[in-house]
Scaffold this active site. Structure first.
Site, mmCIF file in Angstrom:
data_model
loop_
_atom_site.group_PDB
_atom_site.id
_atom_site.type_symbol
_atom_site.label_atom_id
_atom_site.label_comp_id
_atom_site.label_asym_id
_atom_site.label_seq_id
_atom_site.Cartn_x
_atom_site.Cartn_y
_atom_site.Cartn_z
ATOM 1 N N ASP A 108 0.998 -1.219 0.067
ATOM 2 C CA ASP A 108 0.037 -0.358 0.412
ATOM 3 C C ASP A 108 0.759 1.097 0.044
ATOM 4 O O ASP A 108 2.012 1.363 0.246
ATOM 5 C CB ASP A 108 -0.834 0.012 1.427
ATOM 6 C CG ASP A 108 -1.670 1.340 1.384
ATOM 7 O OD1 ASP A 108 -2.167 1.914 0.066
ATOM 8 O OD2 ASP A 108 -1.559 2.078 1.947
ATOM 9 N N SER A 109 0.041 2.678 -0.311
ATOM 10 C CA SER A 109 0.975 4.057 -0.206
ATOM 11 C C SER A 109 1.439 3.657 1.143
ATOM 12 O O SER A 109 2.685 5.049 1.231
ATOM 13 C CB SER A 109 0.300 5.007 -0.217
ATOM 14 O OG SER A 109 -0.829 4.611 0.761
ATOM 15 N N TYR B 22 -0.616 8.566 -2.237
ATOM 16 C CA TYR B 22 -0.500 8.480 -3.623
ATOM 17 C C TYR B 22 -1.929 8.920 -3.982
ATOM 18 O O TYR B 22 -2.161 9.500 -5.195
ATOM 19 C CB TYR B 22 -1.384 7.141 -3.944
ATOM 20 C CG TYR B 22 0.651 5.697 -3.503
ATOM 21 C CD1 TYR B 22 1.502 6.388 -3.436
ATOM 22 C CD2 TYR B 22 -0.136 4.280 -4.029
ATOM 23 C CE1 TYR B 22 2.347 5.649 -3.775
ATOM 24 C CE2 TYR B 22 0.779 3.206 -3.519
ATOM 25 C CZ TYR B 22 1.894 4.123 -3.301
ATOM 26 O OH TYR B 22 2.892 3.179 -3.663
ATOM 27 N N GLY B 23 -2.684 9.224 -3.251
ATOM 28 C CA GLY B 23 -3.915 10.305 -3.575
ATOM 29 C C GLY B 23 -3.868 11.492 -4.386
ATOM 30 O O GLY B 23 -5.353 11.316 -5.615
ATOM 31 N N CYS C 282 -4.437 -1.821 -1.933
ATOM 32 C CA CYS C 282 -4.670 -0.016 -1.821
ATOM 33 C C CYS C 282 -5.837 -0.035 -3.518
ATOM 34 O O CYS C 282 -5.336 -0.020 -4.364
ATOM 35 C CB CYS C 282 -3.382 0.553 -3.017
ATOM 36 S SG CYS C 282 -3.328 2.269 -2.981
ATOM 37 N N ASN C 283 -7.158 1.021 -2.673
ATOM 38 C CA ASN C 283 -7.845 1.483 -3.998
ATOM 39 C C ASN C 283 -7.000 1.914 -5.051
ATOM 40 O O ASN C 283 -7.718 2.149 -6.990
ATOM 41 C CB ASN C 283 -9.100 2.106 -3.590
ATOM 42 C CG ASN C 283 -10.201 1.209 -2.424
ATOM 43 O OD1 ASN C 283 -11.100 0.866 -3.202
ATOM 44 N ND2 ASN C 283 -9.194 0.613 -1.437
ATOM 45 N N THR C 284 -6.966 2.713 -4.729
ATOM 46 C CA THR C 284 -5.866 3.946 -5.487
ATOM 47 C C THR C 284 -4.193 3.672 -6.481
ATOM 48 O O THR C 284 -4.683 3.703 -7.456
ATOM 49 C CB THR C 284 -5.726 4.911 -5.257
ATOM 50 O OG1 THR C 284 -5.966 5.603 -4.248
ATOM 51 C CG2 THR C 284 -4.977 6.373 -5.956
ATOM 52 N N CYS D 153 -10.784 3.281 0.325
ATOM 53 C CA CYS D 153 -9.527 3.702 0.667
ATOM 54 C C CYS D 153 -9.490 3.085 2.200
ATOM 55 O O CYS D 153 -9.696 2.943 3.456
ATOM 56 C CB CYS D 153 -9.250 5.181 0.718
ATOM 57 S SG CYS D 153 -7.618 5.388 1.720
ATOM 58 N N THR D 154 -7.838 1.768 2.157
ATOM 59 C CA THR D 154 -8.077 1.155 3.251
ATOM 60 C C THR D 154 -7.127 1.532 4.384
ATOM 61 O O THR D 154 -6.906 1.171 4.828
ATOM 62 C CB THR D 154 -6.915 -0.319 2.256
ATOM 63 O OG1 THR D 154 -5.793 0.965 1.697
ATOM 64 C CG2 THR D 154 -7.375 -0.703 1.653
ATOM 65 N N HIS D 155 -7.236 3.216 4.542
ATOM 66 C CA HIS D 155 -6.448 3.711 5.431
ATOM 67 C C HIS D 155 -7.484 3.368 6.729
ATOM 68 O O HIS D 155 -7.693 4.015 7.534
ATOM 69 C CB HIS D 155 -6.162 5.146 5.487
ATOM 70 C CG HIS D 155 -4.474 4.653 5.106
ATOM 71 N ND1 HIS D 155 -4.221 4.899 2.992
ATOM 72 C CD2 HIS D 155 -3.533 5.486 5.173
ATOM 73 C CE1 HIS D 155 -2.962 4.417 3.466
ATOM 74 N NE2 HIS D 155 -2.511 4.782 4.303
HETATM 75 N N1 DGL Z 1 -4.680 3.316 1.368
HETATM 76 C C1 DGL Z 1 -4.866 4.255 -0.183
HETATM 77 C C2 DGL Z 1 -6.603 3.720 -1.264
HETATM 78 O O1 DGL Z 1 -6.677 2.707 -1.012
HETATM 79 C C3 DGL Z 1 -3.887 4.855 -0.191
HETATM 80 C C4 DGL Z 1 -4.303 6.023 0.074
HETATM 81 C C5 DGL Z 1 -3.482 7.381 -0.165
HETATM 82 O O2 DGL Z 1 -2.152 7.809 0.057
HETATM 83 O O3 DGL Z 1 -3.623 8.440 -1.067
HETATM 84 O O4 DGL Z 1 -6.176 4.400 -1.455
#
Ligand code: DGL
Length: 273
Positions: A15-16, A47-48, A78-80, A189-191
């Site tokens: 992930d990011s 990453y967003g 990570c979705n992004t 988003c996984t966060h």
């Molecule tokens: N956790 C990531 C996601 O699912 C990326 C969040 C990020 O780095 O902006 O999108």
């Protein structure tokens, strides 16, 4: 991937930053025999707001690193990263089980009673063609309201899951969705699962919160099973790498994962690949 790959080889996850730990936790719970490798690309978080080209490059580097460590499968937690990079990774490694993730539009469309769904996600995810296609496919009968959440990932990366500052930021994102009548919120988003307790204090109990970590773990199980690659176990201790500040990752692992396990820096990964 070579056909002689061992079923006890590890699963590589990235992930990011620490968001993917929410997915790693689901994998650990469902597949306790699997040995896990995890990279937090914290040197490049978030990453967003970054370009798809940049994220694709990170995906290539991180995937190559995990494969060098012997990974038998990859999970883009990570979705992004998935919207930007999963297609290219599948082209590069056609034999490798690769699991990406996407906001849970389908289950949310099925769950909403009032027909209004909110999506909290990064700008990159919401802007992507992949997300637009997901809406076309699964959300024709419901109204979907999207809400990018700039700054939220940074709060979570700082280990700040409940301060007044995080609360105010989150409230600013959620209030417009509630005002428009959403009864179902997608954590895209996984966060965000890490701030679910805070989110629950900001929405009425009738609002459902949906994320995809458990579904990703089940998809990994399916793909490994199909290829006779489910590990016999016992699992080796999970290994972690950060491209950023390793001490910060250690602290976050204590908070979000429960132990510090074996953490390594992979600062020089770019020159290795
Ligand atoms: N956790 C990531 C996601 O699912 C990326 C969040 C990020 O780095 O902006 O999108």
């Amino acid at each position: 991937m070579a056909s002689n790959v061992s079923r006890d080889a590890p699963v590589g996850v990235f992930d990011s930053g620490v968001g993917g730990l929410s997915v790693l936790g689901e994998i650990r719970m469902l597949l306790p025999n699997e040995s896990l490798l995890y990279i937090a690309d914290s040197g490049h978080v978030p990453y967003g707001e970054k370009s798809p080209e940049f994220i694709r490059e990170r995906c290539r580097v991180l995937a190559a690193f995990l494969l060098n460590q012997g990974a038998k499968a990859l999970v883009l937690a990570c979705n992004t990263a998935t919207v930007a990079g999963v297609a290219e990774l599948r082209e590069l490694y056609p034999q490798l089980p690769i699991i990406g993730m996407e906001p849970a539009v389908k289950p949310a469309a099925a769950a909403t009673k009032v027909g209004v769904v909110g999506v909290l996600a990064t700008t990159g995810t919401l802007k992507s063609a992949k997300f637009a296609a997901l809406l076309d496919r699964f959300a024709c009968d419901v109204r979907v309201i999207t809400q990018p959440c700039p700054g939220l990932v940074e709060r979570i990366e700082a280990g700040d899951l409940s301060s007044e500052q995080t609360r105010t930021l989150l409230q600013g994102f959620v209030t417009p969705l509630l005002e428009q009548g959403c009864d179902t919120l997608i954590l895209g988003c996984t966060h965000y699962p890490f701030i679910k307790p805070l989110l629950q204090t900001l929405v009425p109990p009738s609002v459902s919160l949906i994320d995809t970590g458990a579904a990703v773990a089940r998809q990994l199980q399916r793909l490994l099973e199909e290829r006779s690659l489910l590990a016999n176990g016992p699992a080796r201790p999970a290994q972690f790498w950060s491209s950023g500040n390793v001490t910060q990752l250690e602290n976050l692992l204590t908070l979000l994962w429960g132990d510090r396990s074996l953490i390594q820096s992979f600062d020089n990964i770019e020159s290795d690949c």
